[in-house]
Design an enzyme around this catalytic site. Sequence first.
Site, mmCIF file in Angstrom:
data_model
loop_
_atom_site.group_PDB
_atom_site.id
_atom_site.type_symbol
_atom_site.label_atom_id
_atom_site.label_comp_id
_atom_site.label_asym_id
_atom_site.label_seq_id
_atom_site.Cartn_x
_atom_site.Cartn_y
_atom_site.Cartn_z
ATOM 1 C CG HIS A 51 164.787 18.122 3.413
ATOM 2 N ND1 HIS A 51 164.886 17.732 4.729
ATOM 3 C CD2 HIS A 51 164.218 19.348 3.438
ATOM 4 C CE1 HIS A 51 164.396 18.690 5.507
ATOM 5 N NE2 HIS A 51 163.986 19.679 4.749
ATOM 6 C CG MET A 96 156.620 18.733 0.472
ATOM 7 S SD MET A 96 156.948 18.556 2.249
ATOM 8 C CE MET A 96 157.328 16.809 2.330
ATOM 9 C CD GLU A 97 161.008 17.798 3.240
ATOM 10 O OE1 GLU A 97 160.553 18.915 2.943
ATOM 11 O OE2 GLU A 97 160.982 17.345 4.394
ATOM 12 C CG ASN A 98 156.916 16.243 -2.491
ATOM 13 O OD1 ASN A 98 156.353 15.918 -1.456
ATOM 14 N ND2 ASN A 98 156.641 17.371 -3.123
ATOM 15 C CD GLU A 141 162.309 20.914 7.683
ATOM 16 O OE1 GLU A 141 163.153 21.532 7.011
ATOM 17 O OE2 GLU A 141 161.452 20.184 7.163
ATOM 18 N N GLY A 149 156.867 27.060 1.908
ATOM 19 C CA GLY A 149 157.940 27.592 1.065
ATOM 20 C C GLY A 149 158.321 26.582 0.004
ATOM 21 C CG HIS A 153 166.214 23.622 3.432
ATOM 22 N ND1 HIS A 153 166.305 24.094 4.715
ATOM 23 C CD2 HIS A 153 165.164 22.745 3.444
ATOM 24 C CE1 HIS A 153 165.383 23.522 5.467
ATOM 25 N NE2 HIS A 153 164.666 22.704 4.715
ATOM 26 C CD GLU A 154 162.846 22.125 0.407
ATOM 27 O OE1 GLU A 154 162.418 20.972 0.592
ATOM 28 O OE2 GLU A 154 162.711 23.031 1.243
HETATM 29 ZN ZN LIG Z 1 163.081 21.497 5.075
#
Ligand SMILES: [Zn+2]
Length: 335
Positions: free
Chosen positions: A231, A195-197, A250, A193, A227-228
């Site tokens: 993170h 990715m929290e880079n 998560e 979905g 959400h990201e």
């Molecule tokens: Zn996440």
Amino acid sequence: MLDGSEVDAGSLADSRLPLALSAGAHELTVHAEMAYSRDGQGLHRAVDPADGETYLYGHLFLDAAPRVFACFDQPDLKAPFQISVRANPEWAVISNGVIEATKADRVDFAVTKPLATYFVTVCAGPYVSVTGEHRGVPLGVHARASLAAALKTHAPDILDVTRGALDYFEDLFGFDYPFGSYDQVFVPEFNAGAMENPGCVTFRDGLLYRGVATSEDIMGRSLTVAHELAHMWCGDLVTMKWWEDLWLNESFAEYLGHAALAHISDSAAPWVHGSISRKTWGYAAERAPSAHPVAASAADTEAALANFDGISYAKGRLSCASWWRPLATRLSQLA
Ligand SMILES: [Zn+2]
């Protein structure tokens, strides 16, 4: 070269290079040319069927970093990264750090904060962008050129949620967003979905709806955006020691993504959405033969991935109500 001696590159197997090391300091230099990937793990190369343009992005979760560069690949071994990219000078090149210098076909990025290897990314291609700024943080939303119209339609909403969530998290944690700039890249053929880079989050570009989007569609995307961003503090700045605690990343981001959006919209609707669409994901995972405790052990990365499901996110999130506040306080003390 290890301490001046050649290492046998033929011993590379499964992206692992065995090293015979004694205790103490050593110097390892690796020159490598690695292949692009087509399965979404590593440095993925996609060709847009709409116009034939090429797009690259790095997706190194969970253990694909060695497919791109030499590293000691485990989440608690963090290091600052200095990345330089040579690419078509017409392309946009985006990475975790801010751009320090651009010269002809070369882009040099500033040295990053210490990052876990699975957070490193480079996105490059004729991406189109909508940019903004929030209290000194440069913001960017990017997508492939054939999605320019959808990007233009949706970027203002994405930037609004980002600004609101930045304020919420900075206030909650008691310190500012730590990674300089914040780019959100909607990439093609993404196998997750989002990715929290740090500083360069990747999302599946289906979230830039080309047709009519329902309020539920937009709510779901806004929750992913929040959400990201959560993170950046929990997961990126403070990272688990080993993969068995991935659920903690998560669950925490799930909980705080909902909390941020409820705060921004001054509405309980995000919690309702969470109960209808996310909680049922957790229930479904619990009914499956693969059900497992929220906090399970992970002997290796394959075991960690096998236990990475709706239980890690949605069921874990339900348990957060009691412990997220002490954890947030602890995080702000650690950072
Ligand atoms: Zn996440």
